[in-house]
Design a protein around this motif. Structure first.
Motif, PDB file in Angstrom:
ATOM      1  N   ALA A   1       0.843  -1.190   0.000  1.00  0.00           N
ATOM      2  CA  ALA A   1       0.000   0.000   0.000  1.00  0.00           C
ATOM      3  C   ALA A   1       0.877   1.238   0.000  1.00  0.00           C
ATOM      4  O   ALA A   1       1.891   1.303   0.701  1.00  0.00           O
ATOM      5  CB  ALA A   1      -0.922  -0.004   1.225  1.00  0.00           C
ATOM      6  N   GLY A   2       0.518   2.210  -0.793  1.00  0.00           N
ATOM      7  CA  GLY A   2       1.297   3.434  -0.844  1.00  0.00           C
ATOM      8  C   GLY A   2       0.740   4.400  -1.865  1.00  0.00           C
ATOM      9  O   GLY A   2      -0.229   4.110  -2.572  1.00  0.00           O
ATOM     10  N   ARG A   3       1.373   5.558  -1.930  1.00  0.00           N
ATOM     11  CA  ARG A   3       0.954   6.598  -2.869  1.00  0.00           C
ATOM     12  C   ARG A   3       1.891   6.620  -4.068  1.00  0.00           C
ATOM     13  O   ARG A   3       3.108   6.543  -3.919  1.00  0.00           O
ATOM     14  CB  ARG A   3       0.971   7.968  -2.184  1.00  0.00           C
ATOM     15  CG  ARG A   3      -0.025   8.105  -1.045  1.00  0.00           C
ATOM     16  CD  ARG A   3       0.027   9.508  -0.439  1.00  0.00           C
ATOM     17  NE  ARG A   3       1.287   9.777   0.241  1.00  0.00           N
ATOM     18  CZ  ARG A   3       1.627  10.965   0.740  1.00  0.00           C
ATOM     19  NH1 ARG A   3       0.797  11.999   0.588  1.00  0.00           N
ATOM     20  NH2 ARG A   3       2.768  11.129   1.373  1.00  0.00           N
ATOM     21  N   ASN A   4       1.306   6.738  -5.246  1.00  0.00           N
ATOM     22  CA  ASN A   4       2.079   6.816  -6.485  1.00  0.00           C
ATOM     23  C   ASN A   4       1.751   8.140  -7.165  1.00  0.00           C
ATOM     24  O   ASN A   4       0.582   8.482  -7.317  1.00  0.00           O
ATOM     25  CB  ASN A   4       1.738   5.637  -7.391  1.00  0.00           C
ATOM     26  CG  ASN A   4       2.533   5.657  -8.690  1.00  0.00           C
ATOM     27  OD1 ASN A   4       1.962   5.794  -9.759  1.00  0.00           O
ATOM     28  ND2 ASN A   4       3.838   5.517  -8.598  1.00  0.00           N
TER      29      ASN A   4
ATOM     30  N   ILE B   1       0.445  18.156  -2.537  1.00  0.00           N
ATOM     31  CA  ILE B   1       1.281  17.913  -1.357  1.00  0.00           C
ATOM     32  C   ILE B   1       1.815  19.242  -0.834  1.00  0.00           C
ATOM     33  O   ILE B   1       2.178  20.129  -1.612  1.00  0.00           O
ATOM     34  CB  ILE B   1       2.459  16.979  -1.713  1.00  0.00           C
ATOM     35  CG1 ILE B   1       1.939  15.696  -2.376  1.00  0.00           C
ATOM     36  CG2 ILE B   1       3.290  16.666  -0.492  1.00  0.00           C
ATOM     37  CD1 ILE B   1       1.064  14.846  -1.493  1.00  0.00           C
ATOM     38  N   ASP B   2       1.869  19.380   0.477  1.00  0.00           N
ATOM     39  CA  ASP B   2       2.398  20.624   1.049  1.00  0.00           C
ATOM     40  C   ASP B   2       3.902  20.714   0.805  1.00  0.00           C
ATOM     41  O   ASP B   2       4.574  19.688   0.631  1.00  0.00           O
ATOM     42  CB  ASP B   2       2.102  20.687   2.546  1.00  0.00           C
ATOM     43  CG  ASP B   2       2.826  19.608   3.343  1.00  0.00           C
ATOM     44  OD1 ASP B   2       3.964  19.838   3.771  1.00  0.00           O
ATOM     45  OD2 ASP B   2       2.242  18.507   3.495  1.00  0.00           O
TER      46      ASP B   2
ATOM     47  N   GLY C   1      10.539  16.637   1.423  1.00  0.00           N
ATOM     48  CA  GLY C   1      10.920  15.351   1.988  1.00  0.00           C
ATOM     49  C   GLY C   1      10.872  14.226   0.972  1.00  0.00           C
ATOM     50  O   GLY C   1      11.719  13.332   0.979  1.00  0.00           O
ATOM     51  N   ILE C   2       9.896  14.260   0.085  1.00  0.00           N
ATOM     52  CA  ILE C   2       9.782  13.234  -0.958  1.00  0.00           C
ATOM     53  C   ILE C   2      10.977  13.303  -1.900  1.00  0.00           C
ATOM     54  O   ILE C   2      11.548  12.274  -2.284  1.00  0.00           O
ATOM     55  CB  ILE C   2       8.451  13.391  -1.715  1.00  0.00           C
ATOM     56  CG1 ILE C   2       7.289  12.914  -0.831  1.00  0.00           C
ATOM     57  CG2 ILE C   2       8.471  12.630  -3.035  1.00  0.00           C
ATOM     58  CD1 ILE C   2       5.907  13.152  -1.419  1.00  0.00           C
ATOM     59  N   TYR C   3      11.390  14.518  -2.252  1.00  0.00           N
ATOM     60  CA  TYR C   3      12.550  14.643  -3.141  1.00  0.00           C
ATOM     61  C   TYR C   3      13.841  14.224  -2.442  1.00  0.00           C
ATOM     62  O   TYR C   3      14.733  13.636  -3.070  1.00  0.00           O
ATOM     63  CB  TYR C   3      12.641  16.067  -3.692  1.00  0.00           C
ATOM     64  CG  TYR C   3      11.821  16.227  -4.956  1.00  0.00           C
ATOM     65  CD1 TYR C   3      12.393  16.023  -6.207  1.00  0.00           C
ATOM     66  CD2 TYR C   3      10.464  16.527  -4.904  1.00  0.00           C
ATOM     67  CE1 TYR C   3      11.654  16.126  -7.362  1.00  0.00           C
ATOM     68  CE2 TYR C   3       9.701  16.633  -6.056  1.00  0.00           C
ATOM     69  CZ  TYR C   3      10.301  16.431  -7.286  1.00  0.00           C
ATOM     70  OH  TYR C   3       9.555  16.516  -8.431  1.00  0.00           O
TER      71      TYR C   3
ATOM     72  N   PHE D   1       5.237   5.754  -2.241  1.00  0.00           N
ATOM     73  CA  PHE D   1       5.548   6.449  -0.998  1.00  0.00           C
ATOM     74  C   PHE D   1       4.503   6.122   0.065  1.00  0.00           C
ATOM     75  O   PHE D   1       3.346   5.829  -0.243  1.00  0.00           O
ATOM     76  CB  PHE D   1       5.602   7.957  -1.231  1.00  0.00           C
ATOM     77  CG  PHE D   1       6.746   8.384  -2.111  1.00  0.00           C
ATOM     78  CD1 PHE D   1       7.988   8.674  -1.558  1.00  0.00           C
ATOM     79  CD2 PHE D   1       6.589   8.473  -3.485  1.00  0.00           C
ATOM     80  CE1 PHE D   1       9.044   9.049  -2.354  1.00  0.00           C
ATOM     81  CE2 PHE D   1       7.639   8.851  -4.299  1.00  0.00           C
ATOM     82  CZ  PHE D   1       8.882   9.134  -3.736  1.00  0.00           C
ATOM     83  N   ALA D   2       4.920   6.193   1.318  1.00  0.00           N
ATOM     84  CA  ALA D   2       4.024   5.916   2.435  1.00  0.00           C
ATOM     85  C   ALA D   2       2.796   6.813   2.368  1.00  0.00           C
ATOM     86  O   ALA D   2       2.870   7.968   1.924  1.00  0.00           O
ATOM     87  CB  ALA D   2       4.762   6.120   3.760  1.00  0.00           C
ATOM     88  N   GLU D   3       1.688   6.288   2.808  1.00  0.00           N
ATOM     89  CA  GLU D   3       0.439   7.042   2.743  1.00  0.00           C
ATOM     90  C   GLU D   3       0.413   8.196   3.730  1.00  0.00           C
ATOM     91  O   GLU D   3      -0.397   9.122   3.591  1.00  0.00           O
ATOM     92  CB  GLU D   3      -0.739   6.100   2.989  1.00  0.00           C
ATOM     93  CG  GLU D   3      -0.877   5.042   1.894  1.00  0.00           C
ATOM     94  CD  GLU D   3      -1.986   4.042   2.169  1.00  0.00           C
ATOM     95  OE1 GLU D   3      -2.301   3.841   3.371  1.00  0.00           O
ATOM     96  OE2 GLU D   3      -2.529   3.474   1.217  1.00  0.00           O
ATOM     97  N   ASP D   4       1.295   8.172   4.715  1.00  0.00           N
ATOM     98  CA  ASP D   4       1.277   9.203   5.755  1.00  0.00           C
ATOM     99  C   ASP D   4       2.579   9.980   5.869  1.00  0.00           C
ATOM    100  O   ASP D   4       2.871  10.579   6.906  1.00  0.00           O
ATOM    101  CB  ASP D   4       0.953   8.568   7.107  1.00  0.00           C
ATOM    102  CG  ASP D   4       1.966   7.492   7.497  1.00  0.00           C
ATOM    103  OD1 ASP D   4       2.829   7.153   6.661  1.00  0.00           O
ATOM    104  OD2 ASP D   4       1.894   6.997   8.634  1.00  0.00           O
ATOM    105  N   GLY D   5       3.396   9.972   4.805  1.00  0.00           N
ATOM    106  CA  GLY D   5       4.657  10.696   4.890  1.00  0.00           C
ATOM    107  C   GLY D   5       5.458  10.620   3.614  1.00  0.00           C
ATOM    108  O   GLY D   5       4.955  10.266   2.548  1.00  0.00           O
ATOM    109  N   ALA D   6       6.748  10.957   3.732  1.00  0.00           N
ATOM    110  CA  ALA D   6       7.623  11.041   2.564  1.00  0.00           C
ATOM    111  C   ALA D   6       8.454   9.780   2.332  1.00  0.00           C
ATOM    112  O   ALA D   6       9.223   9.710   1.377  1.00  0.00           O
ATOM    113  CB  ALA D   6       8.559  12.242   2.715  1.00  0.00           C
TER     114      ALA D   6
END
Length: 339
Positions: free
Chosen positions: A80-83, A92-93, A99-101, A185-190
Motif C-alpha cells: 500500500a502506498g501513494r504513487n 502535497i504541502d 521530503g519526498i525529493y 511512498f508511504a500514505e502518511d509521509g515522505a
C-alpha cells in the motif's frame, strides 16, 4: 483480478485471494524484441534487494512456463502506498514535497551503493564500457525501427560514437527508469516504500540513472511531459538540479560529475526509436518520427554538449540558438556552454 490502469510495458494486475493481496506482473503476449520485457530479471533483482536500503516488494514466485497463462510472469506482495505521476506534486504541502525529493535522492544513492557480490548480482550485467554498450544497443534499435532517414539523428549517433568517455571503472546496479512515477511512498509521509518497474535494470554506470532523472525534469509539466520546466521549484519546495546532484554526490561520496553533457546526449538516443510505452499511446510511424525529431532537435540545439547555468546555447560557429538556454548542472564548472 484487476488490471492496473496505468500503462506498463509489462501488464500488471492486482490479485485478491483468501491468502492475501498480491500483484502479478507478466510479459505481454505476442512477438517481442529480444531481451525486452524481462520479468525474470525483475524478479531476480527485487528478490536480491530484499532487506537492503532499497525498498522493494517481497517476491513470491516466478513462473517461466508460458503454457500457464500464455507468457512468463511473477507474483509479488502488494504494498500500500501513494504513487505520483506529476513531479510537481500539486496536492502535497511544500515541506512533505521537499521530503519526498530528499527520499528520492536517498533511494537513488542506495541503489548505486548496493554491494553486488553480497547480493548475488555480480553477473547481472555485462562488463565493459557501459556508455559504449548503450550506444551500440540503442543505435541498433533505432536502425531496426527506422522508417525514414533523419539526418540529425545520424549526426547525433555519430557524435556520441566519437565522444564516448573512457571507462572510469564505476559499475553499479542501475535501475534504468528511475523517476517519481516508478516509486511508491508511504500514505502518511515522505518515506519510499517500494521502487517499481525494474525491467531495464542492469549493471552499468550510475550517472546514467541520475542524468535520466534530471533530463526528465527538463520536459514540460503535465501528463505528457511529466517534467518541471518553468516550475518555480523554490516555491514548491523542490530542489533545483544542482542541489539534487550535490546531495547525490554527498551521499555516494564523490566529489563531482564530469561528462554530463555526453550523458544527456546518450539519453536522447532512445527517443528516436519506438519504445513500447509510446506505442501504446501513439503507435507506429508517427511515434517514431516524433521521437527521433525531438532527439535530433535537442542535439542540434546543443543540449547534449556543454551546458551551463542560464547562459545562451551557442553553436560551434558562435551563433546563438534562438529560444534555448542552457540547463543548470555541475558540468557548468567544467564546460563553456558552447555546442
Amino acid at each position: 483480478m484487476k488490471k492496473f490502469e496505468r500503462g506498463q510495458s509489462n501488464p500488471t494486475y492486482r490479485l485478491l485471494a483468501g491468502s492475501g493481496d498480491y500483484v502479478l506482473r507478466r510479459k505481454p503476449p505476442g512477438a517481442l524484441l529480444k531481451s525486452a520485457h524481462a520479468v525474470d530479471r525483475e524478479f531476480r533483482v527485487q528478490k536480491a534487494l530484499a532487506g537492503s536500503d532499497v525498498p522493494v516488494a517481497g517476491m513470491h514466485v516466478l513462473c517461466e512456463d508460458e503454457t500457464v497463462i500464455g507468457s512468463a510472469f511473477y507474483v509479488m506482495e502488494r504494498i500500500a502506498g501513494r504513487n505520483f505521476d506529476d513531479p510537481r506534486l500539486p496536492d502535497i504541502d511544500p515541506a512533505t514535497r521537499a521530503g519526498i525529493y530528499a527520499e528520492m535522492n536517498r533511494v537513488l544513492a542506495a541503489i548505486h551503493l548496493i554491494d553486488l557480490k553480497a547480493r548475488g548480482l555480480s553477473d547481472f550485467g555485462p562488463a565493459g564500457n557501459y556508455y559504449r554498450r548503450q550506444i551500440d544497443r540503442w543505435s541498433k534499435q533505432y536502425r531496426a525501427s527506422e522508417t525514414e532517414v533523419i539526418p540529425a539523428m545520424d549526426e547525433l549517433i555519430a557524435w556520441l560514437d566519437a565522444n564516448v568517455p573512457e571507462d572510469d571503472g564505476r559499475r553499479t546496479l542501475v535501475h534504468g527508469d528511475y523517476r517519481i512515477d516508478n516509486l511508491l511512498f508511504a500514505e502518511d509521509g515522505a518515506r519510499c516504500v517500494a521502487v517499481l518497474d525494474w525491467e531495464l535494470s542492469t549493471l552499468g554506470h550510475p550517472f546514467a540513472d541520475l542524468a535520466a532523472l534530471i533530463m526528465q525534469w527538463q520536459r514540460p509539466p503535465g501528463p505528457e511531459g511529466r517534467g518541471l520546466a518553468g516550475v518555480d521549484r523554490k516555491a514548491f519546495g523542490i530542489p533545483d538540479d544542482q542541489a539534487f546532484i550535490d546531495s547525490y554526490c554527498e551521499r555516494t561520496g564523490i566529489g563531482g560529475i564530469s561528462d554530463f553533457g555526453f550523458l544527456s546526449g546518450l539519453l536522447l538516443l532512445p527517443h528516436g526509436r519506438n519504445p513500447a510505452r509510446r506505442q501504446e499511446a501513439r503507435p507506429g510511424r508517427q511515434c517514431f518520427k516524433s521521437g527521433a525529431r525531438t532527439a535530433a532537435r535537442r542535439h542540434r540545439a546543443g543540449l547534449c554538449r556543454g551546458w551551463s547555468r542560464g547562459r545562451p546555447v551557442l553553436r560551434a560557429d558562435g551563433s546563438r540558438v534562438k529560444g534555448v538556454r542552457a540547463l543548470a548542472g555541475p558540468w557548468a564548472k567544467r564546460r563553456s556552454g558552447r555546442a
